[in-house]
Scaffold this motif. Structure first.
Motif, PDB file in Angstrom:
ATOM      1  N   SER A 187       0.825  -1.193   0.000  1.00 41.05           N
ATOM      2  CA  SER A 187       0.000   0.000   0.000  1.00 41.05           C
ATOM      3  C   SER A 187       0.876   1.266   0.000  1.00 41.05           C
ATOM      4  CB  SER A 187      -0.933  -0.073   1.204  1.00 41.05           C
ATOM      5  OG  SER A 187      -1.270   1.180   1.672  1.00 41.05           O
ATOM      6  N   ASN A 190       2.428   1.624  -3.447  1.00 43.96           N
ATOM      7  CA  ASN A 190       1.425   2.055  -4.418  1.00 43.96           C
ATOM      8  C   ASN A 190       1.239   3.571  -4.368  1.00 43.96           C
ATOM      9  OD1 ASN A 190       1.020  -0.598  -5.110  1.00 43.96           O
ATOM     10  ND2 ASN A 190      -0.896  -0.835  -3.977  1.00 43.96           N
ATOM     11  N   ILE A 191       1.281   4.113  -3.155  1.00 43.19           N
ATOM     12  CA  ILE A 191       1.090   5.552  -3.009  1.00 43.19           C
ATOM     13  C   ILE A 191       2.222   6.315  -3.711  1.00 43.19           C
ATOM     14  CG2 ILE A 191       0.983   7.448  -1.356  1.00 43.19           C
ATOM     15  CD1 ILE A 191      -0.199   5.301   0.631  1.00 43.19           C
ATOM     16  N   ASP A 194       1.470   6.310  -7.284  1.00 40.89           N
ATOM     17  CA  ASP A 194       0.388   7.246  -7.592  1.00 40.89           C
ATOM     18  C   ASP A 194       0.892   8.682  -7.548  1.00 40.89           C
ATOM     19  OD1 ASP A 194      -1.274   5.107  -7.816  1.00 40.89           O
ATOM     20  OD2 ASP A 194      -2.223   5.355  -5.854  1.00 40.89           O
TER      21      ASP A 194
END
Ligand SMILES: Nc1ncnc2c1ncn2[C@@H]1O[C@H](COP(=O)(O)OP(=O)(O)OP(=O)(O)O)[C@@H](O)[C@H]1O
Ligand SMILES: Nc1ncnc2c1ncn2[C@@H]1O[C@H](COP(=O)(O)OP(=O)(O)O)[C@@H](O)[C@H]1O
Ligand code: SF4
Ligand code: SF4
Ligand SMILES: [Mg+2]
Ligand SMILES: [Mg+2]
Lengths: 326, 329
Positions: A187, A190-191, A194
């Motif tokens: 997670s 992933n940030i 992004d």
């Protein structure tokens, strides 16, 4: 367009008589377009030292760092302010960043105030919620809590929420996930992806964990004893490492698949490793005593980092410091 | 379960002694450890792995306390001992002869002012070996971990982290124990050294016929060397099975989340587990995983699922499988 970050011939020597070459002639750059570059190496290979130099926390023995074309050691105060907002650091355990007396969200409030991001309280609140959601935190999990009431993973993502508000151009992240559990690691990574794709934020990601670097993609720089051994696109380097050290490193990753176990025993050169009297100096390949393909010339001069001679091995940005390719 | 286990753990609970009450950290663990296997115990940090390891050794130190349970160990001569009932002096003897524990972070616990030789032989001599025997055993043990005997003359600070960890392992196996419990053995080491040490550990198992419980948070490590895997969540075993089964077909939703959050290829995106693991002070009611479980349903927040056998070598603690008939084999 020029480079966002240019690191030129960095040299960092620590200590008096027992000199440690923490960083030994390291150069690399990060382009203006949003990118993620992973800097990998074992403990003591110089990763954190490079990060500290880039952040201006340590003045190198030699070499320089240009940000947006300007030497970061410039005395221009306006420029320094811009640098400090455009380049943000995220460290291993951000606990020390928080003041335990205050609620954890203070790190967000301070940023909103400092940069004048909100006109009033309700705008500030909305902005905080947006930032928390951008990093997969539920506002009710975090707001009103003290730092010690959050887990390491939550504290770490709160730092990213802060980064989200500041919208820097570059994040320098030193081992940001090594204290976070596997379940949460994805997670966090992933940030960062992004941020790159949606916010245009680049990251220099420092880690000893190759599987994390592999997951992030982008480019990779492999350090060994303060020198770059190989660099290139992460996918290419991981699938087909050229430098014998990179090969050893990548083949030693414990693949989380019981059907892909290590095949051969790794021979350990115990005897060579344990010879405190041998001092072959540094004007040579530093990997020579462990290298299965070592040749005479490897002991005579340091191999420089450059494209392999073999045209077939040329892919974008791939460079190796090894005589096998020169 | 089978009657042939080397160690049979039943209802093992351990907790933290507070001023008024005990907060339970490990809750009713049932586990058979087979002779000669490498059993990996995995789970997020804080789920009780280290507490379980120390409890098995009966080496908990206050505020950690053992609460209940039985641990039956089978000895070489076929006799069994009940570890929970053993008086301290017998336990000490047993621990020394048959059990060996490598706690988390032990490579930093070597005495900085003693040469490796003293550190390795002193305990052996205390337990009645002659100086010569102690040295011989130490040298043999160093060989098992590919260390040159030169290290006997070194001080800890002269050794790399990997070498210090090898000295610790050599000490731990010098009495050829039947059971070795190793907690986060390679966590602080680089991947190359980690790989060498794990391979040495597997070789020790083969050569000594030892049984190894390997505690780790690293799924890669268990995939590489474990035979079976116990997945722990909030002080309980969520799932237990062979390493292939656990990685290829995890059945407990937590095990699925853990396996599913492992990135496999560059560029392939995976979602992590949502939420946080609870600490012992707020373990949820019913199934402790229910606040994070994507498949939660009515009965989960009230009723505690027990570890049920679902196949030959497969145990799962989850209400999703309640309706299915119990394995009859
Ligand atoms: N202030 C200092 N004084 C002396 N030596 C130092 C100092 N800072 C770092 N070093 C040495 O420089 C080398 C590189 O250290 P650095 O912290 O950059 O490594 P690293 O790659 O970040 O390692 P790790 O993975 O353990 O964080 C090491 O040998 C270290 O002991
Ligand atoms: N000596 C201790 N004092 C206070 N809390 C402890 C102690 N030992 C363990 N704990 C707590 O018990 C829980 C389980 O810890 P531990 O067994 O170390 O987990 P793991 O090894 O899985 O990370 C954690 O919440 C931890 O903080
Ligand atoms: S330069 Fe020589 S010693 Fe160094 S990695 Fe290449 S072949 Fe091995
Ligand atoms: S018992 Fe219920 S909450 Fe627990 S893992 Fe199974 S489905 Fe999820
Ligand atoms: Mg570091
Ligand atoms: Mg632990």
């Amino acid at each position: 367009m020029g480079d966002l970050l240019l690191v030129e011939n960095l040299l960092q020597i620590f200590g008096g008589r027992e000199r440690t070459y923490a960083v030994d002639n390291v150069s690399f750059s990060m382009p203006d377009e949003p990118t993620i570059i992973s800097l990998v190496g074992e403990s003591g290979s110089g990763k954190s030292t490079i990060a500290r130099i880039i952040l201006g926390l340590l003045r190198p023995t030699a070499g320089r760092v240009l940000y947006d074309g300007t030497d970061i050691l410039t005395q221009d105060r306006g420029w320094n302010r811009k640098f400090r907002s455009e380049v943000q650091a995220v460290f291993q355990d951000p606990y020390s960043v928080y003041n335990p007396v205050y609620k954890a969200e203070r790190v967000l409030k301070l940023v909103i105030r400092k940069f004048g991001l909100a006109k009033n309280k309700s705008e500030a609140r909305a902005l905080m919620h947006e930032a928390l959601r951008a990093v997969d935190l539920r506002p009710e999990e975090v707001l009103g809590r003290h730092p010690h009431q959050l887990s390491g993973g939550q504290r770490q993502r709160l730092m990213l929420a802060r980064v989200y508000l500041i919208r820097p151009k570059l994040i320098i992240a030193d081992e940001p996930v090594s204290m976070i559990d596997a379940g949460m690691r994805a997670s966090f990574l992933n940030i960062l992806q992004d941020f790159r794709d949606a916010q245009g934020i680049s990251t220099l990601f420092i880690t000893h964990d190759l599987s994390t670097a592999m997951y992030l993609g982008g480019e990779i720089i492999v350090l060994y004893q303060g020198r770059i051994m190989e660099r290139g696109q992460t996918r290419r380097v991981m699938n087909d490492p050229l430098h014998p050290y990179a090969q050893l490193l990548i083949s030693s990753i414990p693949t989380p698949d019981p059907r892909k176990r290590w095949k051969e025993e790794l021979s350990s050169n115990r005897l060579q490793e344990f010879d405190p009297n041998a001092n072959p100096g540094r004007e040579r390949c530093l990997f020579a005593e462990r290298c299965p393909q070592v040749m005479d010339r490897c002991w005579d001069a340091r191999p420089i980092l450059r494209n392999p001679d073999d045209e077939d091995l040329h892919d974008r940005g791939r460079e190796v410091a090894c005589y096998l390719y020169q | 379960m089978s009657g042939s286990a080397l160690l049979e753990i039943r209802g093992l609970s351990a907790g933290l002694q507070g001023r008024r009450s005990i907060t339970q950290v490990v809750s009713g663990v049932n586990l058979d450890v087979h002779g000669g296997e490498i059993l990996g115990v995995v789970g997020e940090s804080g789920c009780g792995k280290s507490t379980l390891a120390a409890a098995i050794m009966r080496l908990l130190v206050l505020p950690q306390v053992l609460q209940s349970g039985t641990m039956t160990m089978r000895l070489e001569d076929g006799k069994t001992v009940e570890l929970m009932e053993l008086p301290d002096n017998e336990l000490r003897h047993l621990r020394w002869r048959h059990l060996s524990y490598i706690p988390q972070g032990s490579m930093n616990s070597l005495n900085p002012v003693l040469r490796v030789e003293r550190q390795m032989t002193d305990t052996l001599i205390q337990h009645g070996l002659s100086k010569k025997e102690a040295l011989d055993r130490s040298i043999a043990a160093l060989e098992l971990v590919n260390l040159d005997t030169k290290v006997l003359q070194s001080y800890p600070h002269e050794l790399s982290g990997g070498m210090r960890q090898r000295v610790i392992i050599a000490s731990a196996v010098s009495m050829r124990p039947a059971l070795i419990v190793a907690d986060e053995l390679t966590t602080a080491l680089d991947v190359v050294t980690q790989r060498q040490i794990l391979q040495e550990l597997a070789a020790i198992r083969d050569e000594l016929g030892a049984t190894i419980i390997l505690i780790t948070h690293d799924m890669g490590v268990v995939a590489q060397i474990a035979d079976r895997v116990a997945v722990m969540y909030a002080g309980k075993i969520a799932e237990l099975g062979t390493v292939n089964d656990i990685f290829e077909d995890p059945q407990h939703p937590y095990a699925r989340g853990l396996i599913g959050s492992i990135p496999r290829e560059s560029g392939q995106r995976v979602e992590g587990l949502q939420g946080e693991a609870p600490s012992p002070w707020n373990y949820p009611t019913g199934c402790r995983f229910h606040p994070r479980c994507p498949e939660v349903f009515e009965r989960c927040n009230q009723h505690t699922p027990t570890l049920q056998q679902r196949a030959m070598d497969r145990w799962v603690a989850c209400h999703l499988y309640d309706a299915e008939t119990e394995f009859d084999g």
